[in-house]
Design an enzyme around this catalytic site. Structure first.
Site, PDB file in Angstrom:
ATOM      1  N   LYS A  19      12.314   2.538  15.913  1.00  0.00           N
ATOM      2  CA  LYS A  19      10.889   2.721  15.641  1.00  0.00           C
ATOM      3  C   LYS A  19      10.554   2.231  14.230  1.00  0.00           C
ATOM      4  O   LYS A  19      11.443   1.982  13.415  1.00  0.00           O
ATOM      5  CB  LYS A  19      10.506   4.194  15.796  1.00  0.00           C
ATOM      6  CG  LYS A  19      11.210   5.140  14.827  1.00  0.00           C
ATOM      7  CD  LYS A  19      10.796   6.575  15.085  1.00  0.00           C
ATOM      8  CE  LYS A  19      11.482   7.519  14.093  1.00  0.00           C
ATOM      9  NZ  LYS A  19      11.055   8.913  14.253  1.00  0.00           N
ATOM     10  N   ARG A  42       5.926  20.394  15.687  1.00  0.00           N
ATOM     11  CA  ARG A  42       5.228  19.125  15.534  1.00  0.00           C
ATOM     12  C   ARG A  42       4.692  18.686  16.895  1.00  0.00           C
ATOM     13  O   ARG A  42       3.489  18.568  17.078  1.00  0.00           O
ATOM     14  CB  ARG A  42       6.187  18.081  14.961  1.00  0.00           C
ATOM     15  CG  ARG A  42       5.552  16.763  14.589  1.00  0.00           C
ATOM     16  CD  ARG A  42       6.516  15.869  13.823  1.00  0.00           C
ATOM     17  NE  ARG A  42       7.692  15.497  14.606  1.00  0.00           N
ATOM     18  CZ  ARG A  42       8.666  14.703  14.151  1.00  0.00           C
ATOM     19  NH1 ARG A  42       8.617  14.230  12.918  1.00  0.00           N
ATOM     20  NH2 ARG A  42       9.694  14.400  14.917  1.00  0.00           N
ATOM     21  N   TYR A  46      -1.069  -4.787 -16.754  1.00  0.00           N
ATOM     22  CA  TYR A  46      -2.338  -4.063 -16.767  1.00  0.00           C
ATOM     23  C   TYR A  46      -2.265  -2.821 -17.658  1.00  0.00           C
ATOM     24  O   TYR A  46      -1.265  -2.096 -17.654  1.00  0.00           O
ATOM     25  CB  TYR A  46      -2.733  -3.617 -15.356  1.00  0.00           C
ATOM     26  CG  TYR A  46      -3.194  -4.742 -14.465  1.00  0.00           C
ATOM     27  CD1 TYR A  46      -4.355  -5.462 -14.742  1.00  0.00           C
ATOM     28  CD2 TYR A  46      -2.471  -5.072 -13.318  1.00  0.00           C
ATOM     29  CE1 TYR A  46      -4.771  -6.491 -13.904  1.00  0.00           C
ATOM     30  CE2 TYR A  46      -2.884  -6.087 -12.474  1.00  0.00           C
ATOM     31  CZ  TYR A  46      -4.037  -6.799 -12.781  1.00  0.00           C
ATOM     32  OH  TYR A  46      -4.453  -7.811 -11.955  1.00  0.00           O
ATOM     33  N   MET A  70       0.005  -6.011  -7.754  1.00  0.00           N
ATOM     34  CA  MET A  70      -0.080  -6.151  -6.304  1.00  0.00           C
ATOM     35  C   MET A  70       0.991  -7.101  -5.770  1.00  0.00           C
ATOM     36  O   MET A  70       1.641  -6.820  -4.750  1.00  0.00           O
ATOM     37  CB  MET A  70      -1.463  -6.656  -5.880  1.00  0.00           C
ATOM     38  CG  MET A  70      -1.602  -6.824  -4.364  1.00  0.00           C
ATOM     39  SD  MET A  70      -3.207  -7.435  -3.854  1.00  0.00           S
ATOM     40  CE  MET A  70      -4.225  -5.998  -4.181  1.00  0.00           C
TER      41      MET A  70
END
Length: 815
Positions: free
Chosen positions: A484, A582, A710, A759
């Protein structure tokens, strides 16, 4: 190979059960999945901790194999093939190889050590091949199985052998010595690999040195601990940077950015050698090769001319994304017959499309005439059902008469001129060529164009970790492997394909679209969907996925669709809530569940499962015991009332190790498959699967008081060299990993991350690291590990792995 059934009967001192009538054996095989198995194959049914090849013999007989070495004849197969019954099939394979080796009297170089074996072997092959017809271990075939398979590839035209031997514990090298019988021995670097298999460094060295007990000479870095285990009958040739008593004393060592210069003294003669590498490991491996050349009496000029042409060795078969939905298997630095057989098996194992293409260069140093060699190549291509064959080189065109639909080009440049006309799309392409053909240019032309950050996935490590956990199970316990979240960030299909190769029982995915993607790509294993949404039920049924059902609402919705489609016994999996809270049926809903399922023939309860909340924390073992007891009670209630015998499973990765008494019928292997354990001791036995790599885009020097990134969050307190790496939080690197918290590894040294992670980029301090633009950068892998990153970021390894963006290219490889 010059063996027949009568020879083998004599060597193994066992009588054939059957009538082999003196048949010639062309191939020795241990892999039932290989498409190269045929009527001339002798198959050894190896029995390991996790597998017994005897269960595949019926299928092999159907495919035309009729000669087998076995520990017993499986029920129903007597009279259907020829069997040699032996006590131990691995020992029988080794006996055959040792006998076969004894038929040849040419020099054999045996290489062992902790590191550098394969590189030294490949470099020696390059250095000596102008003068010898060399047979060598393909890839890193150095194990108890790999060594005999390597030696059995010798033929009458070879006049030099180079074989590597790898061991992980005591009592292994004696067998390999009998098989290799080296005349020249090389001991490479002794490091920490497999330390857990030995009581001490001395014990490790003693075991490795057994390989050279009957050698004429052994070559090694001067070391008193090594010398005490050298046989008095064996000549010792040592080298050293520090000890002037060594046979070859390296008196000087200097290097530039790309080369290392050494002065060496041998028999009173001082010579200079330029080595085309700067890292210590490569320099040491070159020196091992140098001593072999000196022992074989090569002159200094020839040594220099050949060593300066050495190149980095790519020891891995890599799977890459290609243009037009192709997948590429990159084996662009190797072209010999034995490794072709391995590569074709890997192609079948990892094919992502029905169409299979092979691009192959001329094959060198086979020891066979061109007619015999290319006849054998043609047989391999045909037996592996290759859809399209492209040959590049002067001699490979011999195949024109044997493969009438193949295409041939005289050289790589000619191929590249015509590449667009070949219309590559929706196919798996094996690219395999001798180094002189520069097939890396073909890989570059056919590879999908992405940026330079890649996540490398080690398929050998996946196999190792799978087998490690499988060894903890009872023989009857099934295994579900979780793929998964895109294979925990590592890539779903490629890992699913490998697991299918290992005959795992089930795959587990989180959502239907993951399972649909795998089924569409050709995965045939049963796939369980753990979190199916009601809206996905029609698609689940269409693609033959198997839903986990965890509520009456979900069950009724599925039954309604199942009845509409007139299904019968469609597999479903019932989830019980035993304390995780859950998903799952709670104790007070079991009666309603039984009423709903009783007498219903549209579905079949394939399994009953639950999930442990604290299997990784033994402080909560009482709660785990509570969950297991409740699971036993509720699942038994269901089974009794519905009169069913489904598969039951509750253990996840940590549960496999910590609560083996609750294996039931199946376990679910998740994060452990990808090399991560919550137990520090167990972690030592797992192998790293994923290595996130990038490169240095730019290096700049900033002055005291200048800032980086930054918000000026880093201010230089000295003149500093700053490297920019093209990876950032859009690729999955947490911003909190910046500002000195985290680091990357460059040239095996830590480079702290400075300022904020951007980023698409991050900046690191390389003031103390000798590096240049374009150099490789490790974001995570061996150092830092994802476990270390998770600890520093106060999260879990799952989050680190699954955060890596899909824009980061995945490259799959096998050592």
């Amino acid at each position: 190979m010059n063996l027949n059934s009568a020879n083998i009967e004599s060597i193994l001192n066992s009588k054939w059960n059957g009538n082999p009538t003196g048949e010639t054996i062309d191939t020795i095989s241990i892999d039932s999945r290989s498409l190269q198995n045929n009527e001339k194959t002798l198959f050894f049914a190896l029995v390991g901790i996790n597998n017994d090849a005897h269960i595949y013999l019926k299928d092999l007989i159907t495919k035309g194999v009729h000669n087998f070495v076995v520990t017993h004849i499986p029920d129903g197969l007597e009279g259907k093939a020829n069997f040699l019954v032996v006590k131990n099939t691995l020992e029988a394979l080794q006996q055959i190889a040792a006998h076969y080796r004894s038929l040849f009297s040419f020099p054999i170089i045996g290489v062992t050590g902790s590191n550098g074996k394969t590189i030294v072997k490949e470099w020696l092959n390059f250095l000596l091949s102008p003068d010898f017809n060399v047979i060598r271990s393909p890839k890193s075939y150095n194990s108890q199985v790999g060594v005999p398979l390597s030696v059995l590839a010798i033929n009458e035209q070879h006049n030099l052998g180079i074989f590597e031997a790898g061991i992980s514990t005591v009592s292994e090298m004696e067998q390999l010595q009998k098989i290799i019988q080296p005349t020249i021995g090389i001991l490479t670097n002794i490091g920490s690999a497999h330390d857990e298999g030995f009581a001490s460094l001395e014990e490790k060295i003693k075991e490795k040195m057994l390989l050279f007990n009957h050698s004429e000479v052994v070559i090694y870095q001067k070391n008193n601990k090594v010398e005490q285990f050298i046989s008095p009958k064996t000549k010792a040739i040592s080298w050293s940077f520090a000890d002037t008593t060594a046979t070859v004393f390296i008196s000087k060592k200097e290097h530039t950015h790309e080369n290392t210069f050494v002065e060496y003294n041998y028999k009173g003669n001082v010579s200079t050698l330029e080595i085309p590498f700067v890292d210590d490991a490569s320099v040491e491996n070159v020196i091992s090769c140098l001593l072999v050349l000196l022992y074989l009496e090569y002159d200094a000029k020839t040594i220099q001319n050949r060593i300066e042409l050495l190149y980095p060795i790519e020891m891995r078969l890599k799977v890459k994304k290609g243009i037009n939905n192709c997948s590429l298997i990159d084996d662009s630095y190797s072209s010999d017959f034995q490794s072709l057989k391995i590569a074709l098996d890997f192609l079948e194992n990892q094919k992502q499309h029905q169409k299979k293409t092979v691009v192959l260069s001329d094959i060198f140093q086979s020891g066979l005439s061109n007619e015999v060699l290319y006849s054998k190549v043609a047989e391999l291509i045909i037996s592996n059902n290759i859809s399209r064959f492209i040959g590049i080189g002067e001699t490979i065109s011999t195949l024109k008469t044997k493969l009438p639909n193949a295409v041939f080009y005289k050289d790589t440049n000619t191929f590249l001129v015509h590449v667009e006309q070949l219309n590559f799309e929706n196919e798996t392409i094996l690219i395999k060529g001798a180094r002189s053909f520069q097939f890396e240019e073909i890989v570059a032309a056919l590879a999908e164009k992405t940026h330079e950050t890649v996540l490398e996935i080690n398929l050998n490590a996946i196999s190792h970790n799978f087998n490690f956990f499988k060894s903890k199970l009872k023989p009857t316990t099934k295994m579900m492997a979780m793929v998964k979240a895109f294979g925990y960030g590592s890539g779903g299909f490629e890992i699913a394909k490998l697991l299918e190769h290992h005959k795992v029982d089930y795959l587990g995915v989180a959502f239907a679209d993951e399972g649909i993607s795998l089924k569409t790509a050709g995965i045939k294993l049963p796939i369980m969907v753990l979190n199916p949404e009601n809206t996905s039920f029609p698609a689940i049924i269409q693609h033959q996925l198997e839903p986990e059902i965890y509520s009456l609402k979900g069950l009724n919705a599925f039954l309604k669709i199942a009845e509409q489609k007139k299904l019968k016994d469609f597999p479903i999996h019932i989830k019980l809530d035993t304390g995780m809270h859950r998903l799952g049926f709670e104790a007070n809903t079991i009666d309603d569940l039984i009423v709903t399922l009783k007498g219903n023939q549209t579905v079949k309860v394939k399994s009953i499962l639950s999930h442990l909340a604290t299997s990784d924390d033994l402080q909560h073992k009482d709660f785990v015991a509570y969950q297991i007891n409740l699971f036993e009670k509720l699942s038994s209630q269901l089974m009794n009332k519905l009169q069913i015998t489904p598969i039951r499973h509750i253990l996840n990765t940590s549960g496999i190790s910590n609560f083996p008494q609750a294996q039931y019928d199946m376990v679910r292997l998740g994060i452990g498959l990808y090399g991560v354990s919550n137990d520090s001791e167990e972690q030592k036995y797992l192998e790293n699967v994923g290595t996130l790599k990038s490169i240095i885009s730019q290096i700049r020097t900033i002055q005291l008081g200048e800032s980086v990134g930054y918000g000026r969050r880093f201010m230089a307190n000295r003149e500093s060299r700053i490297a920019t790496i093209p990876i950032g939080y859009a690729d999955g690197i947490a911003r909190s990993w910046g500002n000195g918290v985290g680091f990357v590894t460059i040239k095996n040294k830590k480079a702290p991350i400075l300022g904020s992670v951007c980023m698409d980029m991050l900046m690191v301090d390389v003031t103390e690291i000798e590096c240049k633009e374009g150099d490789s950068v490790v974001i995570f892998g061996e150092s830092p590990t994802v476990t270390y990153m998770a600890e520093q970021l106060k999260t879990i390894p799952y989050e680190i792995l699954t955060s890596i963006s899909q824009r980061v290219k995945r490259v799959f490889y096998r050592e």
